[in-house]
Scaffold this active site. Structure first.
Site, PDB file in Angstrom:
ATOM      1  N   ASP A 238      10.683   0.120  -5.519  1.00 25.69           N
ATOM      2  CA  ASP A 238      10.937  -0.044  -4.086  1.00 25.69           C
ATOM      3  C   ASP A 238      12.355  -0.476  -3.778  1.00 25.69           C
ATOM      4  OD1 ASP A 238       7.908  -0.406  -4.526  1.00 25.69           O
ATOM      5  OD2 ASP A 238       8.178   0.079  -2.407  1.00 25.69           O
ATOM      6  N   LYS A 249       5.494  -2.413  -7.339  1.00 23.03           N
ATOM      7  CA  LYS A 249       4.155  -2.924  -7.059  1.00 23.03           C
ATOM      8  C   LYS A 249       3.785  -4.094  -7.964  1.00 23.03           C
ATOM      9  CE  LYS A 249       2.107  -1.971  -4.434  1.00 23.03           C
ATOM     10  NZ  LYS A 249       2.139  -2.771  -3.182  1.00 23.03           N
TER      11      LYS A 249
HETATM   12  O1  MRU Z   1       2.643  -0.906  -1.270  1.00 26.03           O
HETATM   13  P1  MRU Z   1       2.975   0.509  -1.632  1.00 26.03           P
HETATM   14  O2  MRU Z   1       1.778   1.327  -1.959  1.00 26.03           O
HETATM   15  O3  MRU Z   1       3.868   1.156  -0.598  1.00 26.03           O
HETATM   16  O4  MRU Z   1       3.839   0.375  -2.960  1.00 26.03           O
HETATM   17  C1  MRU Z   1       4.394   1.512  -3.521  1.00 26.03           C
HETATM   18  C2  MRU Z   1       5.048   1.280  -4.830  1.00 26.03           C
HETATM   19  O5  MRU Z   1       5.145   0.178  -5.306  1.00 26.03           O
HETATM   20  C3  MRU Z   1       5.670   2.475  -5.478  1.00 26.03           C
HETATM   21  O6  MRU Z   1       5.654   2.343  -6.872  1.00 26.03           O
HETATM   22  C4  MRU Z   1       7.113   2.617  -5.016  1.00 26.03           C
HETATM   23  O7  MRU Z   1       7.190   2.581  -3.622  1.00 26.03           O
HETATM   24  C5  MRU Z   1       7.730   3.870  -5.502  1.00 26.03           C
HETATM   25  S1  MRU Z   1       7.073   5.277  -4.718  1.00 26.03           S
HETATM   26  C6  MRU Z   1       7.858   6.649  -5.323  1.00 26.03           C
END
Ligand code: MRU
Length: 346
Positions: A238, A249
Site C-alpha cells: 500500500d 495488509k
Molecule cells: O484493505 P485492503 O483490502 O484494501 O488491503 C489491500 C492490500 O493490502 C493489498 O495487498 C495492497 O493494496 C496491494 S493491492 C495490489
C-alpha cells in the site's frame, strides 16, 4: 484469460464497481454517480486494494468536476481542492489514493480559459491513471517472472490481484503470466483475517482463471515454510517508504519475519505510484484502524463475547531488511533501497 473480471469500469459518467464486499458468493455491481458515493465505496471497501482505490479516486474527481456549474475558475479550483481532501480522507494508508488525487488537482491548477476544456482534460487524466495501472501490472508480472527461476510454489496474502487493481494484479500478475507460459506454479493464499481478502477474493479470482490455489489460515505460514512447501513470498503493498519499509495488509510483517527465518525470498510487487519518496521510513506511514466489528464478527456472525475489547489495525509495516526485492513496472529494486528506489523513481 478465462472468466474475465472487470472490477472497475467508467461508462455514461458513472463509475461501475464490482462489489467486493459481496464476493465471492454474489457478483453485484455498485454504481457511483457522485463523489459521495465514490467516497463511500472506498471507505466501505466496495472497491479496495491500493491501485484500485487510486483509479476510482481519479474517476471520482472527474464526477465531482462534472457536477460543478461554477463559471469562475478560482471558485472551481477551490471546490475541487475540497473534494480532493474529502476523498483522500476515505482511507489513509495506501498512497495511490493521494497520488491519483494530486494528478487530478494538477490538471485543475493549470491555466484554463474554458472550464469545459478543463473537464475534458480531467476525463483524459482519469483514463490515463487507469490505463497506466493496467500497463504497470503487466510489466510487474514480467519482471517478477525473471526472479522466480524454477520456483514451483509461492505464498501470498490479502488480495493484490485483478480485483485490487484493474487488470492482472500486482502480486498475481506473475501467476497469470506463468500460467500463460505453461510454467507450473501453485499458490498458497493466506485467508487474511479479519476481512478474508485471501479466502474470499484471491481464491475466487485465481481459481476462476485456472490457477492452482490452496487457501491456508494465517497461522499456518511457519508450518508450511518449515516443511519447505513455499519457494517464495509475493505480496502487494500500500505504501513503500523511501528506505524500502513497506506497508501492506496486516500479517505481512509476520510472513516476512518467518520467511527470513527459513531463507525464503520475500518479494514485494508494486507500481511506482505506490512508492512514497516523501517519507523517510515506515514509521511515517499512517496505519488505518478499522471498525472492531470486523474482528468481533465474521460475515455477520459474532465470534467474540460482547464487551470484550478488540484491536483492528488494517496494515503493518514490513522492515526493509526483511525484503529481498521490490518489483515495479520500471524494474527491480534490491537493497540498499534508499539508493535503488531513488534511481527507479527518477
Ligand atoms: O484493505 P485492503 O483490502 O484494501 O488491503 C489491500 C492490500 O493490502 C493489498 O495487498 C495492497 O493494496 C496491494 S493491492 C495490489
Amino acid at each position: 484469460m478465462k472468466g474475465k473480471i472487470s472490477p472497475i469500469e467508467f461508462s455514461n459518467n458513472k463509475l461501475i464497481l464490482i462489489d467486493q464486499r459481496k464476493l465471492f458468493e454474489t457478483e453485484e455491481y455498485f454504481v457511483c454517480d457522485s463523489i459521495e458515493s465514490v467516497y463511500f465505496a472506498i471507505k466501505d471497501m466496495v472497491v479496495r486494494g491500493a491501485p484500485a482505490i487510486g483509479v476510482a479516486a481519479g474517476y471520482g474527481m472527474y464526477i465531482k468536476a462534472l457536477s460543478l456549474n461554477i463559471p469562475d475558475i478560482n471558485d472551481f479550483r477551490l471546490e475541487m481542492k475540497k473534494a480532493g481532501e474529502y476523498l483522500n480522507s476515505a482511507r489513509p494508508t495506501a498512497v495511490n489514493l493521494s497520488y491519483a488525487i494530486k494528478r487530478m488537482i494538477s490538471v485543475v491548477n493549470e491555466e484554463w480559459l474554458d472550464i469545459r476544456m478543463l473537464k475534458n482534460t480531467l476525463y483524459k487524466q482519469a483514463i490515463a491513471i487507469h490505463n497506466e495501472d493496467i500497463h504497470a501490472n503487466k510489466m510487474i508480472g514480467e519482471n517478477m517472472l525473471s526472479l522466480l527461476g524454477d520456483s514451483k510454489s509461492v505464498l501470498t496474502v490479502c488480495n493484490a490481484g485483478i480485483l485490487a487493481t484493474t487488470a492482472y494484479g500486482t502480486a498475481t500478475s506473475v501467476m497469470y503470466l506463468a500460467k500463460e507460459q505453461g510454467k507450473e506454479l501453485s499458490v498458497y493464499a493466506c485467508e487474511t483475517r479479519p476481512r478474508l481478502q485471501g479466502a474470499r477474493l484471491t481464491s475466487y479470482e485465481l481459481s476462476r482463471n485456472g490457477i492452482d490455489v490452496t487457501v491456508i489460515t494465517d497461522g499456518m505460514v511457519a508450518h508450511l515454510m518449515s516443511k519447505k512447501m513455499v519457494d517464495a513470498v509475493i505480496t502487494g503493498c500500500d505504501r513503500v517508504a523511501s528506505n524500502g519499509d513497506t506497508a501492506n495488509k496486516i500479517g505481512t510483517k509476520n510472513i516476512s519475519i518467518i520467511a527470513k527465518r527459513y531463507g525464503i525470498p520475500m518479494y514485494i510487487a508494486c507500481p511506482i505510484s505506490t512508492i512514497d519518496m516523501d517519507i523517510k521510513d515506515g514509521s511515517e506511514i499512517i496505519i488505518e484502524e478499522r471498525d472492531p466489528s470486523e474482528v468481533t464478527h465474521i460475515r455477520g456472525v459474532q465470534i467474540i463475547p460482547s464487551g470484550v475489547k478488540v484491536f483492528n489495525p488494517s496494515f503493518d509495516v514490513t522492515d526493509h531488511e526483511d525484503i529481498t526485492a521490490i518489483v515495479t513496472e520500471k524494474g527491480i529494486a534490491y537493497p540498499p533501497y534508499d539508493v535503488t528506489l531513488k534511481i527507479l523513481y527518477a
